[in-house]
Design a protein around this motif. Sequence first.
Motif, PDB file in Angstrom:
ATOM      1  N   GLU A  80      43.702  40.832  48.146  1.00  0.00           N
ATOM      2  CA  GLU A  80      43.701  42.015  47.270  1.00  0.00           C
ATOM      3  C   GLU A  80      43.877  41.606  45.809  1.00  0.00           C
ATOM      4  OE1 GLU A  80      45.190  45.684  50.145  1.00  0.00           O
ATOM      5  OE2 GLU A  80      46.674  44.562  48.971  1.00  0.00           O
ATOM      6  N   GLU A  81      44.765  40.680  45.605  1.00  0.00           N
ATOM      7  CA  GLU A  81      45.004  40.223  44.227  1.00  0.00           C
ATOM      8  C   GLU A  81      43.765  39.543  43.665  1.00  0.00           C
ATOM      9  OE1 GLU A  81      48.702  38.121  43.691  1.00  0.00           O
ATOM     10  OE2 GLU A  81      47.955  37.312  41.789  1.00  0.00           O
ATOM     11  N   LYS A  82      43.107  38.748  44.546  1.00  0.00           N
ATOM     12  CA  LYS A  82      41.890  38.052  44.132  1.00  0.00           C
ATOM     13  C   LYS A  82      40.804  39.079  43.756  1.00  0.00           C
ATOM     14  CE  LYS A  82      38.572  34.912  46.143  1.00  0.00           C
ATOM     15  NZ  LYS A  82      37.916  35.332  47.368  1.00  0.00           N
ATOM     16  N   ALA A  83      40.659  40.121  44.594  1.00  0.00           N
ATOM     17  CA  ALA A  83      39.630  41.144  44.330  1.00  0.00           C
ATOM     18  C   ALA A  83      39.919  41.855  43.006  1.00  0.00           C
ATOM     19  CB  ALA A  83      39.584  42.149  45.474  1.00  0.00           C
ATOM     20  N   LEU A  84      41.211  42.145  42.777  1.00  0.00           N
ATOM     21  CA  LEU A  84      41.575  42.832  41.538  1.00  0.00           C
ATOM     22  C   LEU A  84      41.259  41.961  40.320  1.00  0.00           C
ATOM     23  CD1 LEU A  84      42.956  45.292  40.226  1.00  0.00           C
ATOM     24  CD2 LEU A  84      45.112  44.037  40.359  1.00  0.00           C
ATOM     25  N   LYS A  87      37.612  41.967  39.606  1.00  0.00           N
ATOM     26  CA  LYS A  87      37.180  43.247  39.024  1.00  0.00           C
ATOM     27  C   LYS A  87      37.546  43.277  37.534  1.00  0.00           C
ATOM     28  CE  LYS A  87      37.269  48.138  40.069  1.00  0.00           C
ATOM     29  NZ  LYS A  87      38.320  49.111  39.844  1.00  0.00           N
ATOM     30  N   LEU A  88      38.759  42.878  37.241  1.00  0.00           N
ATOM     31  CA  LEU A  88      39.208  42.891  35.839  1.00  0.00           C
ATOM     32  C   LEU A  88      38.357  41.968  34.986  1.00  0.00           C
ATOM     33  CD1 LEU A  88      43.096  42.978  36.212  1.00  0.00           C
ATOM     34  CD2 LEU A  88      41.587  44.800  35.414  1.00  0.00           C
ATOM     35  N   GLN A  92      35.858  43.319  31.793  1.00  0.00           N
ATOM     36  CA  GLN A  92      36.564  43.015  30.553  1.00  0.00           C
ATOM     37  C   GLN A  92      35.869  43.663  29.342  1.00  0.00           C
ATOM     38  OE1 GLN A  92      36.989  38.918  29.215  1.00  0.00           O
ATOM     39  NE2 GLN A  92      38.927  38.922  30.320  1.00  0.00           N
ATOM     40  N   VAL A  93      36.646  44.298  28.481  1.00  0.00           N
ATOM     41  CA  VAL A  93      36.079  44.959  27.304  1.00  0.00           C
ATOM     42  C   VAL A  93      36.402  44.128  26.073  1.00  0.00           C
ATOM     43  CG1 VAL A  93      36.202  47.024  25.863  1.00  0.00           C
ATOM     44  CG2 VAL A  93      36.396  47.225  28.335  1.00  0.00           C
TER      45      VAL A  93
END
Length: 335
Positions: A80-84, A87-88, A92-93
């Motif tokens: 889950e942490e890896k997926a998050l 995604k981040l 990225q903005v």
Amino acid sequence: MKEQLVEIKQKIEQQINQIQDLNDLQLLRSSALGKKSELQGLMIHLKDLPNDEKPMVGKLINETKQALELIFDERKGVLEEKALNEKLEKEQVDVTLPGLKLVTGSTHLLTQVQEDIEQFFIGLGYEIKDGPEVESDHYNFEMLNLEKDHPARAMQDSFYIDVNRLLRTHTSPVQARTMLESEGKNIKIICPGKVYRRDDDDQTHSHQFMQIEGLVIGESVSFADLKGTLLAVIRHFFGSERTIRLRPSYFPFTEPSVEVDVFSEDGRFIEVLGAGMVHPNVLKMGGYDPQKVQGFAFGIGIERLAILKYAVDDIRQFYTNDVRFLNQFKGGLEK
Ligand code: 2U9
């Protein structure tokens, strides 16, 4: 049995550690711990064991299950942490990028001029009136003393819809309607709006244009009032030093009639509007007694005002919507 359990646990643990995807992990969990799993199968076989071994083996199976549950949960947390993080990373903005410029519209120059003149007259206590653009022959011509054989009434000079209806050729029918509505009471109005005449469009002609007409009716309304009003509106629009010149003219709806020139910066007089005292016939048709009340009226072409003040070289610029032209007047009118 103990060895078998250790083997199963090791096998599943290995599989768990190889899994990179949360969905796959969930599938493995079902097959490793669910009803049809190897572990569950061992549970079913408990009943075949000797009674004194049952509690110990049962406990072992449960401990193996619980240990595996823990390993599954841990792996789930990692994935889950890896997926998050992924995604981040993707979303990225870059806050240092310049923002997108939003293109906004603006008030058309003709509307700006119209509103400016409206505000001036509102300040003098006038009311703003409007009316239909499709008019009857009666209000557009008859009520304004334009006799039956007047050239403006000819088919080739106006846009007729049928024998009785046409696109108004001036905003005067709004004043005529107001006179009838007012039933003899004093009037002080301006009527801005679009008007139509059958012209071939060129640099100085447009089949559609805009006017502001004014009408004042009351017991002691005089030509001097008209002159003062016209000088005031011209000075408001063109500057307080301007002078005007009145030349005698003719309109069917006013008598006497004048054309008004403004003294331009290069020393010439330029015609800006027409005006006059309301013709007795027009007063009568509107329900007023010309022996008791007087009226003055004027007509201003909005394009003409804008052309003179802002040196617009082609009347078609107002109607072709070239944003390079329109944007020049985006910030409002300078005073
Ligand atoms: C009523 C009585 C009188 C309106 C008037 C003019 C003079 C005039 C032109 C200016 C430039 C038209 O846009 S233009 O081409 N108008 O010269 N208009 S007096 O007189 C009226 C109107 C209504 C009941």
